[in-house]
Design an enzyme around this catalytic site. Structure first.
Site, PDB file in Angstrom:
ATOM      1  CE  LYS A  71      -3.715   4.945  -1.076  1.00 33.13           C
ATOM      2  NZ  LYS A  71      -4.863   5.253  -2.344  1.00 33.13           N
ATOM      3  CE1 TYR A 130      -4.145   2.071   0.733  1.00 29.79           C
ATOM      4  CE2 TYR A 130      -2.577   3.171   2.444  1.00 29.79           C
ATOM      5  CZ  TYR A 130      -3.801   3.051   1.486  1.00 29.79           C
ATOM      6  OH  TYR A 130      -4.644   3.954   1.969  1.00 29.79           O
TER       7      TYR A 130
END
Ligand SMILES: NC(=O)c1ccc[n+]([C@@H]2O[C@H](COP(=O)([O-])OP(=O)(O)OC[C@H]3O[C@@H](n4cnc5c(N)ncnc54)[C@H](O)[C@@H]3O)[C@@H](O)[C@H]2O)c1
Length: 252
Positions: free
Chosen positions: A157, A153
């Site tokens: 991001k 993640y």
């Protein structure tokens, strides 16, 4: 007169959470809104609940699938008559420490956040360039700076920020602004799921996260929607390539 009168906005992953908050704010400010989400029924229900005066539609779409994205964007152009704003909000988490993180955990997170943003942006690019107008907003995260248990993640991001800067460089001369918001802890199903996975009560988890930032509260979808409504407005037309942290000061 709303700031978004005459505009058409696509918000991905808008059946709930932050996306639903952004879609609602755009609708309240006059935009016609397309709610894109995995499940068409939920997307339609969310679109019906927006409460704006311009039309709103719900469209089933998997942002990590090129054919699904192209079909969804074609439907928006047909049913809402154009597109001016794209918010790449759809997201998932598949958290695990590196030694337990599977290839599927990696691929699915990259597929939604990065490939999804790529496919959606590519699908609206021609319209934006031809009309010499467009706003693309990405959803990054404070996790872009690293977060234990979120290698996939966090990488995605951080990738959103690089993608944002690059599209801003490429599309600026065509009247297209490309920015991102990096939220801190926002109270949604996503963070409630994290609490349950960690075996912590949802309320307790929110309290812990509120304590962890200078403003001593958690964020809500409305906090992100307010920033999105500014960044996608014409008042922000000299702002591009930026990532705005909306995190209660958590990153300080
Ligand atoms: N909640 C937070 O604290 C937080 C913090 C930083 C960043 N974010 C980011 O904000 C965005 C929204 O998060 P949220 O908290 O509202 O999450 P959420 O889980 O409540 O909602 C995400 C939505 O995306 C949809 N979605 C998932 N995969 C999809 C796909 N392949 N195609 C289309 N739709 C898909 C889901 O069905 C869901 O409706 C995400 O990109 C997330 O990473 C959230």
């Amino acid at each position: 007169m709303g700031r978004y009168d005459g505009r058409v906005a696509i918000v991905t992953g808008a059946a709930r959470g932050i996306g639903a908050g952004i879609a609602k704010r755009f609708a309240e400010e006059g935009a016609a809104v397309a709610v894109l989400d995995l499940d068409e029924e939920q997307a339609v229900a969310a679109a019906k609940a927006l409460g704006g005066t311009a039309p709103a539609i719900g469209v089933g779409c998997n942002v990590s699938d090129a054919a699904s994205v192209d079909a969804a964007v074609a439907r928006v152009l047909e049913e809402l008559g154009g597109v001016h704003i794209l918010v790449n909000n759809a997201g998932i988490t598949r958290d695990n420490l590196l030694f337990k993180l599977s290839e599927d955990d990696w691929d699915s997170v990259m597929g939604v956040h990065l490939k999804g943003a790529f496919l959606m942006s590519k699908a609206v690019q021609k319209t934006f360039v031809d009309q010499k107008y467009g706003k693309i907003l990405g959803l990054s995260s404070v996790s872009a700076n690293g977060n234990r248990g979120q290698a996939n993640y966090s990488a995605a991001k951080a990738g959103v920020q690089g993608f944002t800067r690059t599209l801003a460089l490429e599309l600026g001369k065509f009247g297209v602004n490309v920015n991102a918001i990096a939220p801190g802890f926002i109270a949604t199903e996503m963070t409630d799921d994290t609490a349950r996975r960690l075996g912590v009560e949802v309320e307790e988890f929110r309290k812990m996260n509120a304590e962890a930032n200078p403003v001593k509260r958690v964020g809500h979808p409305e906090d992100i929607a307010a920033a999105a409504a500014f960044l996608c407005s014409d008042e922000a037309s000299y702002i591009t390539g930026q990532t705005l942290y909306v995190d209660g000061g958590a990153k300080i």
